[in-house]
Write a protein that holds these residues in place. Structure first.
Motif, short mmCIF file in Angstrom:
data_model
loop_
_atom_site.label_atom_id
_atom_site.label_comp_id
_atom_site.label_asym_id
_atom_site.label_seq_id
_atom_site.Cartn_x
_atom_site.Cartn_y
_atom_site.Cartn_z
N LEU A 1 1.05 3.67 -3.30
CA LEU A 1 0.00 4.58 -3.73
C LEU A 1 0.38 6.03 -3.45
O LEU A 1 0.98 6.33 -2.42
CB LEU A 1 -1.31 4.28 -3.00
CG LEU A 1 -2.09 3.05 -3.43
CD1 LEU A 1 -3.26 2.82 -2.49
CD2 LEU A 1 -2.58 3.17 -4.85
N GLY B 1 0.79 -1.22 0.00
CA GLY B 1 0.00 0.00 0.00
C GLY B 1 0.82 1.27 0.00
O GLY B 1 0.32 2.33 -0.31
N SER B 2 2.11 1.20 0.34
CA SER B 2 2.93 2.39 0.39
C SER B 2 3.22 2.96 -0.99
O SER B 2 3.68 4.07 -1.11
CB SER B 2 4.23 2.10 1.13
OG SER B 2 4.95 1.11 0.42
N LYS C 1 -0.16 9.79 -2.13
CA LYS C 1 -0.79 10.22 -0.88
C LYS C 1 -2.28 10.51 -1.06
O LYS C 1 -3.10 10.16 -0.21
CB LYS C 1 -0.08 11.44 -0.32
CG LYS C 1 -0.66 11.90 1.00
CD LYS C 1 0.19 12.94 1.67
CE LYS C 1 -0.35 13.50 2.95
NZ LYS C 1 -1.39 12.84 3.64
N SER D 1 -4.10 7.19 -1.07
CA SER D 1 -4.10 6.61 0.27
C SER D 1 -5.09 7.32 1.18
O SER D 1 -5.84 6.69 1.92
CB SER D 1 -2.71 6.67 0.88
OG SER D 1 -1.82 5.88 0.17
N ASP D 2 -5.10 8.66 1.12
CA ASP D 2 -6.03 9.44 1.94
C ASP D 2 -7.48 9.16 1.55
O ASP D 2 -8.36 9.07 2.41
CB ASP D 2 -5.73 10.93 1.82
CG ASP D 2 -4.41 11.31 2.46
OD1 ASP D 2 -3.85 10.50 3.24
OD2 ASP D 2 -3.92 12.44 2.19
N LYS E 1 -8.41 5.81 3.06
CA LYS E 1 -8.55 5.92 4.51
C LYS E 1 -9.84 6.63 4.91
O LYS E 1 -10.49 6.24 5.88
CB LYS E 1 -7.35 6.67 5.11
CG LYS E 1 -6.09 5.86 5.12
CD LYS E 1 -4.92 6.68 5.62
CE LYS E 1 -3.61 5.93 5.43
NZ LYS E 1 -2.44 6.76 5.68
N VAL F 1 -6.25 -2.79 2.71
CA VAL F 1 -5.79 -2.83 1.33
C VAL F 1 -5.13 -4.19 1.11
O VAL F 1 -4.12 -4.51 1.74
CB VAL F 1 -4.80 -1.68 1.03
CG1 VAL F 1 -4.26 -1.80 -0.39
CG2 VAL F 1 -5.46 -0.33 1.24
#
Length: 143
Positions: free
Chosen positions: A30, A27-28, A32, A35-36, A39, A47
């Protein structure tokens, strides 16, 4: 000369294949913004997989969530498509489309949302597709 040409051709083929490759990552990878978005709209959902698809002119990201939701993002991290056969939350829809769903398509479940620069498309569980223009005016109801 033929050997040099053959070697160059094979080398070019592998270079092109590498440029257009899709890679699977955590998932890192993606952006920001993506990702936001996950979330804030899918709190508590894990994910499961992220895929980065790089081409010469664009990069796309594909995410799969543990609740079977699939998301597609552009290179900047803005979503293009969201789908889940079990249904999507109405809060993912723009307010104008959500109001239309409540009045004209009562009880219909949204299973896919897709947007481009000119069209916003909503697919319902019963197979109908609603197309909207950039101002979110209903253009077409297709079966």
């Amino acid at each position: 000369m033929k050997k040099i040409f053959a070697v160059c051709f094979v080398w070019a083929f592998f270079c092109a294949a590498e440029c257009f490759s899709a890679e699977s990552a955590g998932g890192s990878v993606l952006p920001k913004i993506a990702s936001d978005f996950i979330k804030s709209n899918f709190a508590g959902v894990r994910v499961a997989d992220v895929r980065k698809d790089s081409g010469w002119f664009s990069t796309d990201y594909f995410a799969s969530l543990s609740d079977s939701t699939s998301l597609e993002f552009d290179g900047a991290g803005y979503w293009r498509e969201i789908s889940n056969t079990s249904g999507l939350s109405p809060k993912l829809l723009p307010a104008r489309i959500a109001e239309l769903m409540e009045t004209r398509f009562i009880g219909s479940k949204v299973v896919r949302i897709k947007k481009t620069s000119r069209i916003f498309s909503v697919c319902l569980a019963d197979g109908r597709r609603l197309d909207f223009d950039a101002n979110l005016n209903l253009l077409e109801v297709a079966d």
